[in-house]
Motif scaffolding. Structure first.
Motif, mmCIF file in Angstrom:
data_model
loop_
_atom_site.group_PDB
_atom_site.id
_atom_site.type_symbol
_atom_site.label_atom_id
_atom_site.label_comp_id
_atom_site.label_asym_id
_atom_site.label_seq_id
_atom_site.Cartn_x
_atom_site.Cartn_y
_atom_site.Cartn_z
ATOM 1 N N THR A 306 0.834 -1.201 0.000
ATOM 2 C CA THR A 306 0.000 0.000 0.000
ATOM 3 C C THR A 306 0.874 1.258 0.000
ATOM 4 O O THR A 306 0.631 2.187 -0.772
ATOM 5 C CB THR A 306 -0.936 -0.014 1.226
ATOM 6 N N ILE A 307 1.898 1.255 0.843
ATOM 7 C CA ILE A 307 2.789 2.431 0.906
ATOM 8 C C ILE A 307 3.393 2.700 -0.469
ATOM 9 O O ILE A 307 3.425 3.833 -0.946
ATOM 10 C CB ILE A 307 3.922 2.217 1.953
ATOM 11 N N SER A 309 2.389 1.528 -3.583
ATOM 12 C CA SER A 309 1.482 1.830 -4.699
ATOM 13 C C SER A 309 0.853 3.211 -4.551
ATOM 14 O O SER A 309 0.462 3.829 -5.535
ATOM 15 C CB SER A 309 0.426 0.737 -4.875
ATOM 16 N N ASN A 310 0.786 3.717 -3.317
ATOM 17 C CA ASN A 310 0.248 5.065 -3.110
ATOM 18 C C ASN A 310 1.136 6.158 -3.697
ATOM 19 O O ASN A 310 0.708 7.304 -3.829
ATOM 20 C CB ASN A 310 0.053 5.342 -1.613
ATOM 21 N N GLU A 349 -3.621 3.436 -5.897
ATOM 22 C CA GLU A 349 -4.593 3.780 -4.843
ATOM 23 C C GLU A 349 -4.579 2.763 -3.706
ATOM 24 O O GLU A 349 -5.611 2.511 -3.083
ATOM 25 C CB GLU A 349 -6.014 3.899 -5.425
ATOM 26 N N GLY A 350 -3.425 2.158 -3.486
ATOM 27 C CA GLY A 350 -3.293 1.268 -2.333
ATOM 28 C C GLY A 350 -3.919 -0.101 -2.512
ATOM 29 O O GLY A 350 -4.083 -0.840 -1.545
ATOM 30 N N TYR A 351 -4.268 -0.486 -3.736
ATOM 31 C CA TYR A 351 -4.939 -1.776 -3.928
ATOM 32 C C TYR A 351 -4.014 -2.987 -3.864
ATOM 33 O O TYR A 351 -4.462 -4.111 -3.677
ATOM 34 C CB TYR A 351 -5.783 -1.776 -5.208
#
Ligand code: NSS
Length: 430
Positions: A306-307, A309-310, A349-351
């Motif tokens: 998540t970190i 891809s954000n 978007e954290g996916y």
């Protein structure tokens, strides 16, 4: 009078048509009854005016309960303020069945309550939109691979051996033997790629994931292409092209659904190649700088993904994972055997991870050695080793998780809404 589906209602403005469906919702002001009708393809508001229809038609409209089934006839009118942009001036109405008190009402329900009633929940507007997006993603997949001369080859579901580690196997009896539900069709696709060049499979896969997360299902659907004479670079290029194609297809064909889902379209429009690439080494360093206690050699957890891809507005590749944490079939980088020629693709978007893939070991001796190091029973993999005995070639492939992709494109917080009937930890009903 023509019987139509609401999907095509725009073609019938001014005509009298017949629609067969269910009552989604109802409002009444004494002399007028507003029926929201759904027929599986869309919704429409039907207007029943007491002074304009026979008394029994008005009475029938009054009796209708939520989800009652009906056949309705009326004249189609354009009405921009109405739910689908059209309205039906009802002339006739037949009740097929009066539904009992429906358990899902427009008020909020808890997720467990809804999951217990998944067979009914699928009729709700948002769930309906998600399944239509899923359907389009499957259509786009077929189209993408057809256009590129891939052959669809079906992989077996009952298998004698593991692909992705032995800890998540679902075991079953196979007469006097053991069998497992397939974790991945990959090994069979490798055989097929040697027979057809470029192939893919699309089917259900199974993993006994013993932890409860937003990103794991026990049964999920995977699209697995496999290409002879493709190296890892070719492989990543194809992934980029495929994922962009999927997003473009949905933007083109699913606008109304994305609207129902209140999806931020601009985020999807940004998904165009090339996708950024980050080495595992860089990823670890970046994560450490951002407060993660991940060490070189560890697998990346969901929060780590998540970190990362954000940081990007489009999917990002992470490549060059440590050989020690990857499956036995990954080809080690010849210049740095401690890492593999493989990558994960993380959605924005954290996916998190939607694709895992890489170049496969083509060398017989190295593959046998890796099977041993992983304590896998070589006799179950003899057929797979044959592929390295008879005309072995460099080859690569990947697996895209359909539900992860649906969740990302639809903007869902949890995978359970991305599949019609989710199999979750402790849930196999309905
Ligand atoms: O384990 S993977 O990373 N890779 C494979 O299975 C390879 N054998 C595929 C191949 O190269 N042919 O899984 C691939 C993808 C992963 O990126 C997710 O998107 C999805 O499959 N996946 C899952 N989705 C839902 N639930 C679970 N439990 C799950 N596990 C993987």
């Amino acid at each position: 009078m023509e019987r139509i589906y609401l999907k095509h209602v725009g073609r019938y403005v001014g005509s009298e048509v017949e629609i067969r469906g269910w009552l989604y919702n109802k409002r009444s002001s004494g002399k007028i009854i507003f029926l929201i009708i759904r027929d599986g393809t869309n919704l429409i508001q039907g207007v029943v005016v007491k002074s304009e229809v026979p008394a029994e038609v008005f009475e029938a409209a009054k009796r209708l309960t939520q989800e009652s089934s009906l056949i309705v006839r009326g004249v189609v009118r354009e009405e921009p303020r109405s739910i689908s942009g059209y309205e039906l001036s009802v002339t006739d109405l037949e009740i097929v069945q009066i539904a009992e008190e429906y358990p899902i009402t427009p008020k909020e329900h808890g997720v467990e309550y809804l999951l217990d009633r998944r067979h009914l929940w699928l009729r709700s507007r948002k769930q309906h939109a998600i399944m239509l997006v899923r359907n389009e993603l499957i259509k786009a997949t077929r189209k993408f691979f057809d256009e590129r001369d891939f052959v669809l080859i079906d992989a077996p579901i009952l298998t004698p051996a593991s692909v992705e580690g032995t800890t998540t196997l679902f075991e079953t009896d196979y007469f006097d033997d053991k069998a497992y539900l397939s974790q991945s069709g990959q090994l069979y696709m490798e055989a097929a790629a040697m027979a057809f060049g470029k192939v893919y499979c699309f089917g259900p896969t199974f993993r006994a994931e013993k932890s409860k997360t937003r990103r794991h299902l026990m049964e999920f659907w995977m699209i697995e292409p496999e290409m002879a004479f493709y190296d890892q670079e070719d492989n990543m290029k194809l992934q980029e092209e495929y994922v962009s194609y999927l997003v473009q297809h949905v933007l083109e064909h699913c606008r109304p659904q994305l609207e129902v889902l209140e999806r931020d379209i601009s985020k999807l429009e940004a998904v165009v190649p090339p996708f950024p690439r980050l080495s595992y080494d860089e990823a670890v360093e970046f994560l450490q700088q951002h407060g993660s206690d991940v060490q070189w050699g560890d697998d990346l957890g969901a929060p780590d993904e998540t970190i990362i891809s954000n940081q990007y507005d489009r999917p990002v590749f992470i490549y060059g994972f440590p050989t020690g944490i990857k499956a036995f079939y990954f080809k080690p980088d010849p210049t740095r055997p401690e890492i593999v020629l493989g990558s994960d693709l993380l959605a924005p978007e954290g996916y998190g991870e939607i694709i895992g893939g890489g170049e496969r070991i083509a060398d017989l001796d190295l593959l046998m050695q890796r099977i041993q190091e992983h304590n896998l029973p070589q006799e179950h993999y003899e057929w797979y080793l044959d592929l390295r005995r008879y005309g072995s070639v460099p080859h690569s492939g990947f697996g895209l998780g359909l539900e992860r992709t649906v969740a990302w494109i639809c903007g869902l917080a949890h995978l359970r809404e991305a599949i019609p009937f989710p199999r979750l930890l402790n849930r196999i009903y309905p």
